[in-house]
Design a protein around this motif. Structure first.
Motif, PDB file in Angstrom:
ATOM      1  N   ARG A   1     -13.305   8.727   8.100  1.00  9.89           N
ATOM      2  CA  ARG A   1     -13.336   7.702   9.137  1.00  9.89           C
ATOM      3  C   ARG A   1     -12.625   6.474   8.595  1.00  9.89           C
ATOM      4  O   ARG A   1     -12.719   6.160   7.408  1.00  9.89           O
ATOM      5  N   TYR A   2     -11.961   5.764   9.480  1.00 15.69           N
ATOM      6  CA  TYR A   2     -11.059   4.702   9.065  1.00 15.69           C
ATOM      7  C   TYR A   2     -10.872   3.716  10.204  1.00 15.69           C
ATOM      8  O   TYR A   2     -11.325   3.941  11.323  1.00 15.69           O
ATOM      9  N   ARG A   3     -10.189   2.654   9.923  1.00 10.56           N
ATOM     10  CA  ARG A   3      -9.789   1.683  10.938  1.00 10.56           C
ATOM     11  C   ARG A   3      -8.281   1.816  11.127  1.00 10.56           C
ATOM     12  O   ARG A   3      -7.560   2.198  10.214  1.00 10.56           O
ATOM     13  N   VAL A   4      -7.820   1.471  12.324  1.00  9.20           N
ATOM     14  CA  VAL A   4      -6.410   1.614  12.663  1.00  9.20           C
ATOM     15  C   VAL A   4      -5.792   0.247  12.902  1.00  9.20           C
ATOM     16  O   VAL A   4      -6.390  -0.617  13.557  1.00  9.20           O
ATOM     17  N   HIS A   5      -4.603   0.055  12.360  1.00 10.25           N
ATOM     18  CA  HIS A   5      -3.818  -1.166  12.553  1.00 10.25           C
ATOM     19  C   HIS A   5      -4.629  -2.421  12.236  1.00 10.25           C
ATOM     20  O   HIS A   5      -4.916  -3.236  13.116  1.00 10.25           O
ATOM     21  N   ARG A   6      -4.998  -2.527  10.990  1.00 13.77           N
ATOM     22  CA  ARG A   6      -5.764  -3.677  10.511  1.00 13.77           C
ATOM     23  C   ARG A   6      -5.012  -4.369   9.386  1.00 13.77           C
ATOM     24  O   ARG A   6      -4.240  -3.756   8.671  1.00 13.77           O
ATOM     25  N   ARG A   7      -5.326  -5.637   9.212  1.00 11.78           N
ATOM     26  CA  ARG A   7      -4.801  -6.396   8.081  1.00 11.78           C
ATOM     27  C   ARG A   7      -5.809  -6.280   6.944  1.00 11.78           C
ATOM     28  O   ARG A   7      -6.910  -6.827   7.050  1.00 11.78           O
TER      29      ARG A   7
ATOM     30  N   LYS B   1      -7.034 -10.929   4.283  1.00 13.41           N
ATOM     31  CA  LYS B   1      -7.090 -12.112   5.142  1.00 13.41           C
ATOM     32  C   LYS B   1      -5.973 -13.068   4.737  1.00 13.41           C
ATOM     33  O   LYS B   1      -5.682 -13.239   3.566  1.00 13.41           O
ATOM     34  N   GLY B   2      -5.373 -13.674   5.739  1.00 12.82           N
ATOM     35  CA  GLY B   2      -4.329 -14.650   5.480  1.00 12.82           C
ATOM     36  C   GLY B   2      -2.960 -14.047   5.206  1.00 12.82           C
ATOM     37  O   GLY B   2      -1.999 -14.766   5.011  1.00 12.82           O
ATOM     38  N   VAL B   3      -2.859 -12.735   5.191  1.00 15.29           N
ATOM     39  CA  VAL B   3      -1.573 -12.066   4.988  1.00 15.29           C
ATOM     40  C   VAL B   3      -1.227 -11.331   6.273  1.00 15.29           C
ATOM     41  O   VAL B   3      -1.950 -10.432   6.693  1.00 15.29           O
ATOM     42  N   ARG B   4      -0.150 -11.741   6.897  1.00 13.29           N
ATOM     43  CA  ARG B   4       0.212 -11.186   8.202  1.00 13.29           C
ATOM     44  C   ARG B   4       0.933  -9.851   8.079  1.00 13.29           C
ATOM     45  O   ARG B   4       2.064  -9.693   8.520  1.00 13.29           O
ATOM     46  N   ARG B   5       0.261  -8.903   7.438  1.00 16.73           N
ATOM     47  CA  ARG B   5       0.815  -7.565   7.310  1.00 16.73           C
ATOM     48  C   ARG B   5      -0.273  -6.574   7.626  1.00 16.73           C
ATOM     49  O   ARG B   5      -1.389  -6.679   7.135  1.00 16.73           O
TER      50      ARG B   5
ATOM     51  N   GLU C   1      17.039  -3.509   3.904  1.00 19.42           N
ATOM     52  CA  GLU C   1      16.734  -4.032   2.564  1.00 19.42           C
ATOM     53  C   GLU C   1      15.587  -5.052   2.619  1.00 19.42           C
ATOM     54  O   GLU C   1      14.738  -5.084   1.730  1.00 19.42           O
ATOM     55  N   LYS C   2      15.559  -5.876   3.662  1.00 17.77           N
ATOM     56  CA  LYS C   2      14.439  -6.820   3.836  1.00 17.77           C
ATOM     57  C   LYS C   2      13.136  -6.062   4.056  1.00 17.77           C
ATOM     58  O   LYS C   2      12.089  -6.452   3.540  1.00 17.77           O
ATOM     59  N   ASN C   3      13.182  -4.987   4.846  1.00 19.46           N
ATOM     60  CA  ASN C   3      11.984  -4.170   5.053  1.00 19.46           C
ATOM     61  C   ASN C   3      11.490  -3.606   3.732  1.00 19.46           C
ATOM     62  O   ASN C   3      10.285  -3.629   3.449  1.00 19.46           O
ATOM     63  N   ARG C   4      12.415  -3.096   2.909  1.00 22.17           N
ATOM     64  CA  ARG C   4      12.037  -2.544   1.604  1.00 22.17           C
ATOM     65  C   ARG C   4      11.408  -3.615   0.713  1.00 22.17           C
ATOM     66  O   ARG C   4      10.403  -3.358   0.044  1.00 22.17           O
ATOM     67  N   ALA C   5      12.013  -4.789   0.702  1.00 22.50           N
ATOM     68  CA  ALA C   5      11.481  -5.880  -0.129  1.00 22.50           C
ATOM     69  C   ALA C   5      10.096  -6.298   0.366  1.00 22.50           C
ATOM     70  O   ALA C   5       9.185  -6.547  -0.439  1.00 22.50           O
ATOM     71  N   ARG C   6       9.913  -6.366   1.679  1.00 26.12           N
ATOM     72  CA  ARG C   6       8.607  -6.723   2.232  1.00 26.12           C
ATOM     73  C   ARG C   6       7.569  -5.654   1.888  1.00 26.12           C
ATOM     74  O   ARG C   6       6.434  -5.972   1.546  1.00 26.12           O
TER      75      ARG C   6
ATOM     76  N   ASP D   1       2.795  -4.162  -1.140  1.00 28.26           N
ATOM     77  CA  ASP D   1       2.117  -3.302  -2.118  1.00 28.26           C
ATOM     78  C   ASP D   1       1.607  -4.120  -3.303  1.00 28.26           C
ATOM     79  O   ASP D   1       0.469  -3.944  -3.742  1.00 28.26           O
ATOM     80  N   ALA D   2       2.426  -5.023  -3.814  1.00 33.32           N
ATOM     81  CA  ALA D   2       2.033  -5.846  -4.963  1.00 33.32           C
ATOM     82  C   ALA D   2       0.847  -6.745  -4.609  1.00 33.32           C
ATOM     83  O   ALA D   2      -0.094  -6.886  -5.410  1.00 33.32           O
ATOM     84  N   ARG D   3       0.874  -7.347  -3.435  1.00 33.33           N
ATOM     85  CA  ARG D   3      -0.233  -8.213  -3.011  1.00 33.33           C
ATOM     86  C   ARG D   3      -1.531  -7.429  -2.866  1.00 33.33           C
ATOM     87  O   ARG D   3      -2.604  -7.896  -3.231  1.00 33.33           O
ATOM     88  N   LEU D   4      -1.427  -6.218  -2.310  1.00 34.69           N
ATOM     89  CA  LEU D   4      -2.612  -5.374  -2.155  1.00 34.69           C
ATOM     90  C   LEU D   4      -3.183  -4.992  -3.525  1.00 34.69           C
ATOM     91  O   LEU D   4      -4.398  -5.082  -3.743  1.00 34.69           O
TER      92      LEU D   4
END
Length: 147
Positions: A38-44, A47-51, A93-98, A103-106
């Motif tokens: 069981r999981y949640r879908v489309h969540r951040r 907190k405070g990170v708009r991803r 390339e911007k998508n890859r960098a983001r 990943d690093a922030r997580l």
């Protein structure tokens, strides 16, 4: 921003691209659900990170991202369009960098990011995700017990 040179066919195809609840995402979610997860879908996850992650296992701190081969520059299937080549190369390339930054922030926050490519089998990807979630849950339980 200058207008991109495009054809009506390309414009129609690109505007029809879904950003969430894609067939690949739904197949993966279905396989995970069949496996009893069981999981949640489309969540951040943070907190405070708009991803937003496509699938989130909160207590295990696992964030799953289903990446499209074109949009995220899959090493196996990425294509570089000839029309508006510079725009698309910069965009991908911007998508890859983001993605790398996300990943690093997580990881810094104690989460485990899992990337699934759209070309992967949903069942195989679900097995991989399930194994990671089980391992994380077990290690969290062991930590709580002081083991």
């Amino acid at each position: 921003m200058r207008a991109l040179e495009t054809t009506p066919e390309t414009s129609s195809r690109m505007s029809g691209q879904r950003s969430r609840d894609t067939g690949v995402e739904k197949a993966l979610r279905s396989a995970l659900h069949r496996a009893g997860l069981r999981y949640r879908v489309h969540r951040r996850p943070l907190k405070g990170v708009r991803r937003e992650a496509d699938i989130v296992f909160g207590p295990a701190k696992v964030a799953v991202f289903v990446d499209g081969c074109f949009w995220h520059g899959c090493p196996e299937h990425a294509t570089w369009p000839k029309r508006n080549a510079q725009f698309w190369r910069e965009k991908i390339e911007k998508n890859r960098a983001r993605d790398a930054n996300t990943d690093a922030r997580l990881v810094d926050a104690g989460w485990l990011p899992v990337r699934v490519w759209e070309h992967e089998s949903a069942d195989e990807a679900a097995e991989r995700v399930a194994a990671v979630v089980a391992e994380r849950r077990d290690s969290l339980k062991a930590r709580k017990r002081g083991v």
